[in-house]
Scaffold this motif. Sequence first.
Motif, PDB file in Angstrom:
ATOM      1  N   TRP A   1       0.780  -1.227   0.000  1.00 14.76           N
ATOM      2  CA  TRP A   1       0.000   0.000   0.000  1.00 14.76           C
ATOM      3  C   TRP A   1       0.820   1.289   0.000  1.00 14.76           C
ATOM      4  CZ3 TRP A   1      -2.700  -4.337   1.321  1.00 14.76           C
ATOM      5  CH2 TRP A   1      -3.967  -4.428   0.753  1.00 14.76           C
ATOM      6  N   ARG A   2       2.115   1.170   0.253  1.00 13.56           N
ATOM      7  CA  ARG A   2       2.888   2.407   0.339  1.00 13.56           C
ATOM      8  C   ARG A   2       3.937   2.539  -0.744  1.00 13.56           C
ATOM      9  NH1 ARG A   2       0.706   5.655   4.661  1.00 13.56           N
ATOM     10  NH2 ARG A   2      -1.084   4.299   4.839  1.00 13.56           N
ATOM     11  N   THR A   3       4.229   1.481  -1.474  1.00 12.45           N
ATOM     12  CA  THR A   3       5.309   1.591  -2.440  1.00 12.45           C
ATOM     13  C   THR A   3       4.772   1.581  -3.867  1.00 12.45           C
ATOM     14  OG1 THR A   3       5.675  -0.775  -2.750  1.00 12.45           O
ATOM     15  CG2 THR A   3       6.793   0.261  -0.880  1.00 12.45           C
ATOM     16  N   THR A   4       5.607   2.046  -4.760  1.00 16.27           N
ATOM     17  CA  THR A   4       5.204   2.115  -6.165  1.00 16.27           C
ATOM     18  C   THR A   4       5.003   0.723  -6.746  1.00 16.27           C
ATOM     19  OG1 THR A   4       7.540   2.245  -6.735  1.00 16.27           O
ATOM     20  CG2 THR A   4       6.352   4.307  -6.592  1.00 16.27           C
ATOM     21  N   ILE A   5       5.846  -0.230  -6.330  1.00 16.53           N
ATOM     22  CA  ILE A   5       5.692  -1.580  -6.881  1.00 16.53           C
ATOM     23  C   ILE A   5       4.393  -2.204  -6.373  1.00 16.53           C
ATOM     24  CG2 ILE A   5       6.757  -3.858  -7.119  1.00 16.53           C
ATOM     25  CD1 ILE A   5       9.428  -2.545  -6.546  1.00 16.53           C
ATOM     26  N   GLY A   6       4.079  -1.969  -5.099  1.00 15.85           N
ATOM     27  CA  GLY A   6       2.829  -2.479  -4.541  1.00 15.85           C
ATOM     28  C   GLY A   6       1.631  -1.876  -5.268  1.00 15.85           C
ATOM     29  N   TYR A   7       1.723  -0.582  -5.547  1.00 15.65           N
ATOM     30  CA  TYR A   7       0.665   0.107  -6.289  1.00 15.65           C
ATOM     31  C   TYR A   7       0.478  -0.558  -7.656  1.00 15.65           C
ATOM     32  CZ  TYR A   7      -1.530   3.999  -8.864  1.00 15.65           C
ATOM     33  OH  TYR A   7      -2.349   4.771  -9.635  1.00 15.65           O
ATOM     34  N   ARG A   8       1.624  -0.863  -8.293  1.00 11.66           N
ATOM     35  CA  ARG A   8       1.540  -1.459  -9.620  1.00 11.66           C
ATOM     36  C   ARG A   8       0.922  -2.861  -9.540  1.00 11.66           C
ATOM     37  NH1 ARG A   8       7.010  -1.778 -11.881  1.00 11.66           N
ATOM     38  NH2 ARG A   8       6.997  -4.043 -11.774  1.00 11.66           N
ATOM     39  N   ILE A   9       1.345  -3.633  -8.543  1.00  9.43           N
ATOM     40  CA  ILE A   9       0.789  -4.984  -8.399  1.00  9.43           C
ATOM     41  C   ILE A   9      -0.721  -4.919  -8.210  1.00  9.43           C
ATOM     42  CG2 ILE A   9       0.661  -6.955  -6.805  1.00  9.43           C
ATOM     43  CD1 ILE A   9       3.665  -6.777  -6.488  1.00  9.43           C
ATOM     44  N   ARG A  10      -1.189  -4.006  -7.347  1.00  8.78           N
ATOM     45  CA  ARG A  10      -2.631  -3.921  -7.103  1.00  8.78           C
ATOM     46  C   ARG A  10      -3.368  -3.422  -8.338  1.00  8.78           C
ATOM     47  NH1 ARG A  10      -4.297  -0.344  -3.402  1.00  8.78           N
ATOM     48  NH2 ARG A  10      -2.346   0.790  -3.528  1.00  8.78           N
ATOM     49  N   ALA A  11      -2.768  -2.455  -9.038  1.00 12.54           N
ATOM     50  CA  ALA A  11      -3.421  -1.935 -10.243  1.00 12.54           C
ATOM     51  C   ALA A  11      -3.581  -3.044 -11.273  1.00 12.54           C
ATOM     52  CB  ALA A  11      -2.612  -0.773 -10.822  1.00 12.54           C
ATOM     53  N   VAL A  12      -2.508  -3.804 -11.491  1.00 11.03           N
ATOM     54  CA  VAL A  12      -2.561  -4.878 -12.482  1.00 11.03           C
ATOM     55  C   VAL A  12      -3.570  -5.940 -12.054  1.00 11.03           C
ATOM     56  CG1 VAL A  12      -1.235  -6.801 -13.448  1.00 11.03           C
ATOM     57  CG2 VAL A  12      -0.266  -4.508 -13.414  1.00 11.03           C
ATOM     58  N   GLY A  13      -3.623  -6.219 -10.747  1.00 10.22           N
ATOM     59  CA  GLY A  13      -4.563  -7.224 -10.252  1.00 10.22           C
ATOM     60  C   GLY A  13      -6.001  -6.787 -10.442  1.00 10.22           C
ATOM     61  N   LEU A  14      -6.271  -5.503 -10.246  1.00 12.36           N
ATOM     62  CA  LEU A  14      -7.646  -5.024 -10.323  1.00 12.36           C
ATOM     63  C   LEU A  14      -8.078  -4.759 -11.758  1.00 12.36           C
ATOM     64  CD1 LEU A  14      -7.623  -2.610  -7.278  1.00 12.36           C
ATOM     65  CD2 LEU A  14      -8.996  -4.666  -7.498  1.00 12.36           C
ATOM     66  N   ASN A  15      -7.188  -4.259 -12.576  1.00 16.94           N
ATOM     67  CA  ASN A  15      -7.555  -3.994 -13.966  1.00 16.94           C
ATOM     68  C   ASN A  15      -6.321  -4.009 -14.861  1.00 16.94           C
ATOM     69  OD1 ASN A  15      -8.445  -3.097 -16.434  1.00 16.94           O
ATOM     70  ND2 ASN A  15      -9.735  -1.470 -15.622  1.00 16.94           N
ATOM     71  N   PRO A  16      -5.988  -5.199 -15.396  1.00 16.91           N
ATOM     72  CA  PRO A  16      -4.799  -5.290 -16.239  1.00 16.91           C
ATOM     73  C   PRO A  16      -4.890  -4.415 -17.484  1.00 16.91           C
ATOM     74  CG  PRO A  16      -6.049  -7.355 -16.253  1.00 16.91           C
ATOM     75  CD  PRO A  16      -6.623  -6.500 -15.190  1.00 16.91           C
ATOM     76  N   HIS A  17      -6.118  -4.211 -17.989  1.00 13.55           N
ATOM     77  CA  HIS A  17      -6.256  -3.416 -19.215  1.00 13.55           C
ATOM     78  C   HIS A  17      -5.862  -1.972 -18.964  1.00 13.55           C
ATOM     79  CE1 HIS A  17      -8.322  -6.896 -20.750  1.00 13.55           C
ATOM     80  NE2 HIS A  17      -9.081  -6.866 -19.669  1.00 13.55           N
ATOM     81  N   ALA A  18      -6.479  -1.389 -17.933  1.00 12.26           N
ATOM     82  CA  ALA A  18      -6.173   0.012 -17.629  1.00 12.26           C
ATOM     83  C   ALA A  18      -4.695   0.140 -17.269  1.00 12.26           C
ATOM     84  CB  ALA A  18      -7.052   0.509 -16.491  1.00 12.26           C
ATOM     85  N   SER A  19      -4.134  -0.877 -16.621  1.00 13.57           N
ATOM     86  CA  SER A  19      -2.726  -0.814 -16.247  1.00 13.57           C
ATOM     87  C   SER A  19      -1.849  -0.767 -17.491  1.00 13.57           C
ATOM     88  CB  SER A  19      -2.350  -2.025 -15.401  1.00 13.57           C
ATOM     89  OG  SER A  19      -3.167  -2.088 -14.265  1.00 13.57           O
ATOM     90  N   ARG A  20      -2.231  -1.579 -18.470  1.00 10.96           N
ATOM     91  CA  ARG A  20      -1.473  -1.580 -19.720  1.00 10.96           C
ATOM     92  C   ARG A  20      -1.608  -0.238 -20.423  1.00 10.96           C
ATOM     93  NH1 ARG A  20       0.135  -3.830 -24.563  1.00 10.96           N
ATOM     94  NH2 ARG A  20      -1.607  -3.930 -25.993  1.00 10.96           N
ATOM     95  N   TYR A  21      -2.826   0.280 -20.435  1.00  9.22           N
ATOM     96  CA  TYR A  21      -3.031   1.578 -21.072  1.00  9.22           C
ATOM     97  C   TYR A  21      -2.264   2.675 -20.349  1.00  9.22           C
ATOM     98  CZ  TYR A  21      -6.422   0.528 -24.728  1.00  9.22           C
ATOM     99  OH  TYR A  21      -7.017   0.084 -25.886  1.00  9.22           O
ATOM    100  N   ALA A  22      -1.993   2.460 -19.057  1.00  6.32           N
ATOM    101  CA  ALA A  22      -1.244   3.471 -18.316  1.00  6.32           C
ATOM    102  C   ALA A  22       0.260   3.250 -18.454  1.00  6.32           C
ATOM    103  CB  ALA A  22      -1.643   3.438 -16.847  1.00  6.32           C
ATOM    104  N   GLY A  23       0.651   2.291 -19.288  1.00  6.55           N
ATOM    105  CA  GLY A  23       2.065   2.105 -19.558  1.00  6.55           C
ATOM    106  C   GLY A  23       2.753   1.114 -18.643  1.00  6.55           C
ATOM    107  N   MET A  24       1.991   0.404 -17.803  1.00  4.02           N
ATOM    108  CA  MET A  24       2.631  -0.576 -16.925  1.00  4.02           C
ATOM    109  C   MET A  24       2.915  -1.855 -17.712  1.00  4.02           C
ATOM    110  SD  MET A  24       0.274  -0.186 -13.556  1.00  4.02           S
ATOM    111  CE  MET A  24      -0.233   1.442 -12.975  1.00  4.02           C
ATOM    112  N   ASN A  25       3.980  -2.550 -17.312  1.00  4.51           N
ATOM    113  CA  ASN A  25       4.291  -3.822 -17.943  1.00  4.51           C
ATOM    114  C   ASN A  25       3.541  -4.927 -17.196  1.00  4.51           C
ATOM    115  OD1 ASN A  25       5.389  -6.230 -18.878  1.00  4.51           O
ATOM    116  ND2 ASN A  25       7.311  -5.226 -19.394  1.00  4.51           N
ATOM    117  N   VAL A  26       2.378  -5.283 -17.749  1.00  4.00           N
ATOM    118  CA  VAL A  26       1.477  -6.195 -17.046  1.00  4.00           C
ATOM    119  C   VAL A  26       2.100  -7.580 -16.871  1.00  4.00           C
ATOM    120  CG1 VAL A  26      -0.742  -7.371 -17.196  1.00  4.00           C
ATOM    121  CG2 VAL A  26      -0.577  -4.949 -17.740  1.00  4.00           C
ATOM    122  N   LYS A  27       2.738  -8.081 -17.941  1.00  6.98           N
ATOM    123  CA  LYS A  27       3.296  -9.431 -17.868  1.00  6.98           C
ATOM    124  C   LYS A  27       4.394  -9.506 -16.818  1.00  6.98           C
ATOM    125  CE  LYS A  27       2.209 -10.916 -22.520  1.00  6.98           C
ATOM    126  NZ  LYS A  27       2.722 -11.251 -23.844  1.00  6.98           N
TER     127      LYS A  27
END
Lengths: 532, 408
Positions: B248-274
């Motif tokens: 909940w406090r780190t950028t990597i944790g944020y990314r993990i939760r974002a990808v878990g909740l919505n991989p599509h939006a995460s990809r559109y936001a430039g995150m490396n989902v895989k």
Amino acid sequence: MPFAIHYLLGIGDMANSSNLLPSGLPRIESLEMRGIVKRFPGVLASDHVNFDVKAGEIHALLGENGAGKSTLMKILYGLYQPDEGEVFLNGERIVIHSPTDSIKYGIGMIHQHFMLVDNMTVAENVALGLPSSREPRLDLDVVSARIRKLAEKYGLQVNPNSVISKLAVGERQRVEIVKALYRGAALLVLDEPTAVLTPQEVDDLFVIFRQMAADGHALIFISHKLGEILALTDRVTVLRDGRAMGTRPTAGATKQDLASMMVGRDVLLERHRPPAERGPVRLKLDNVNAINEDGVPILKHVSFDVHSGEIVGVAGVSGNGQRPLARGIAGLHEVTNGRIYLENDDITDLSPAQMFKIGLSYIPEERMHDGVVKDFSVAENLILQDYVRRPFSNGIFLAFKYIAEHAKKLITAFRVKTPSRDTPAKNLSGGNIQKLILARELARQPRILIAAQPTRGVDIGATEYIHNQLLKQRAEGLATLLISEDLDEVKALSDRIVVLFGGEVMGIVNSDEVTIEELGLMMAGEKRAELA
Amino acid sequence: MNSNRLFSRRLFNALLPFLAVLAAFAVGAVILLLQGVNPLEAYQAMIVGAFGSKNGLADTLVKSIPLMLVGLGIAIAFRGGVINIGAEGQMIVGALLTTFVGVQLGEQFPGMLGIGIGLIAGMVMGGIWGAIPGFLKAQLGVNEILSTIMMNQIAIQIGYYLLRGVMIDPAEVAAGTNIPHSARLPKVIDMPRFTDMAQWLGFDQSAKDLGLQGYLGEVYGVLVEPSRLHSGFIFAVVMAVLVYIFLWRTTIGYRIRAVGLNPHASRYAGMNVKRTMVLSMTLSGAFAGLAGAVEILGLHHRMFEPTAVSAGYGFSGIVAALFGKLHPLGIIPSSILFGGLLVGGDKMQRAMQIPQVLIVAVLGLVVLFVVSTDYFVRKRSTRRVSVDSDEKPTDTTPTEPNPAEAQA
């Protein structure tokens, strides 16, 4: 459920006497909702609303998102129970406990989003959930025959053997209508049925609706598109904040009247677009090609540019290359051939993350799917691209104080209506989610903005706001690529319009010198224009 | 009135897991009755056995350690949108490498350093074991549920192979008994027990010496007197807090939760989902491997039959994680509760002469009820949401959360 069973057995399908519908069912002469009250925690979603519809009539239900249209219709369809109020069918009081009840009474609903199983045929979809005439075996031949009969009677072109996934959106809509008719609907609730259709498909659909009304069906048409309401309906009831603002005949009403009634203030429907002060070229596409998963070309030799301080619209019937175009520029779809430049830098092969870093902002067309993480808070959604960058984090730990301040600033600046910055995005209305995305994308101070369907499904007030923001950014020198299926929107906002057909540029025209008809012909691939 | 209703609904949802446990006990009571056992007495034996005495409490806490560590890993995977059923195997390979490293290094690095090396070895090995299915999923779309289960079998057989081969205790070979277990790890890298730590801190009197009576005496006993309870418990609790901070406090944790909740939006936001999926699986496996390492260093001090070391924690840990609402801090109490159920079941068996299978059945019921209430809640919430989105996903009043969703 007497109607449906008679119908399935084919008993009612004999005559076309005056009180029977072409489907062989009795008409619903009148349906009346009186004094409907529905309370939700903290909200009066429906406040003593009266509403009625008669056989042969198309009655529009108009209101902004959250005005209570859906609540009222969910009550009619048995999904919600009213706290107060009564429903009368042909003058008799009825209680609708569930959708099963409403179907029994002959009420059908066409949802905004299709309720079809993609890899089944039309007949299979229609038969879904209904008893077969020869249990336990399927009776798809009987169903198909009945669908053909219905389709013929209503002038609906539907092939019972087509697989849904192969059908165009307009055809799927017809399947939904057939499905409702098959289930014995005498009254149809049409919940924004045109939201995903092209102008041509809308026209076709309206012909069908008018015919259905003429045949004695009662239709409730939910929309916030004023033009459609004026063109199609007989009467209109305007809802605002859960209250009925009045019912009036559509004839004689103007868009401006209805908009003011709906929003509660005067709304500017026209957009003022001052002459462009074009700067240098920001985005340049040079002979760009792309293919889909099956190797079929979906972008063919696409070349155009967008200048600073300019909005370039992309017009086209849905599925003619708009999506790969936007995704290709953003680095989300591979470009097989050709180059894309941002000012003088070749950005063709950059990843989305790199694109965002160098100044691309992208409003994706599927906002709930691709634009926000629904379970994330407003504040969390506002940093979706930039969470790793200063000042939102030091690369490892998120800077909550700054993130909260950032959210507070944007919520105010972009008038996002939300209880708090910690509210999950899914609790916001569509217009406010779109404002949230707009806020995020514009606050990043982009060099190029791709706005795909920025106002689809968004109410008038929010649309006005979003349009004005796009024009404001244009005045400040942003290069915007506006992709929209709403031709009025494209024409009103764009300086130049790129028309796509089958992945090819049919022409680039000056927005002020082209008519909607000419655009329509180009969109249909029947005309090419000189490049402007 | 409305806010009251909302409040009571939230309260109900919060209490739901406990209701599930009660319901499982109720059904279990029927089974016990059919066997002619008085369920009240049986459950009393269970609760008193798990929490009522010094030894029971110590055992409960000992069992909660691997549950907690595995549960944390499960939470990371689930939050990241991948499902890890392979914690058993990850625990086993972690325990194997920890044992191997510990035996090989011998007494070279006594104390904290040696323990640290052992823990890291387990974590790395578990992480690798988790990364493989993560990578297969990300690159080839292989279903991670199937591949993690298969990886469990591979880990078990590798364990037997090694314990009968290179890792076998030389003493067993010398004695000719050839029981497949490893040599004992050097004592200098045993994780300190609570009683050792208490002694360092100067608590050397027993409860009896201090005149502590009743339950207080038992609790004091757990903390100070010799028992199996080791510092792995403190380690696991600290890990839970760290995982909370991480998610909940780190950028990597944020990314993990974002990808878990919505991989599509995460990809559109430039995150490396895989890559994020692989990372979630790796971390998940690392925590399971850590659980294996802690079991070796803190409790067993040698590796033996792989399935007896993992002891089903890889599966019970999933339940503990779900019961803890996939929240690292919720997993602390839920692991202790499930540790208690495991110990109490054992005690119930002995006290009431109930066949072991009945205990397993009752525990199985608990698992079934807890997991199905979780799915019930989730399903209800998605159903409510989808009913909404049928008509208009956006038609909610902006000033107030959508009632349907607020209920969920």
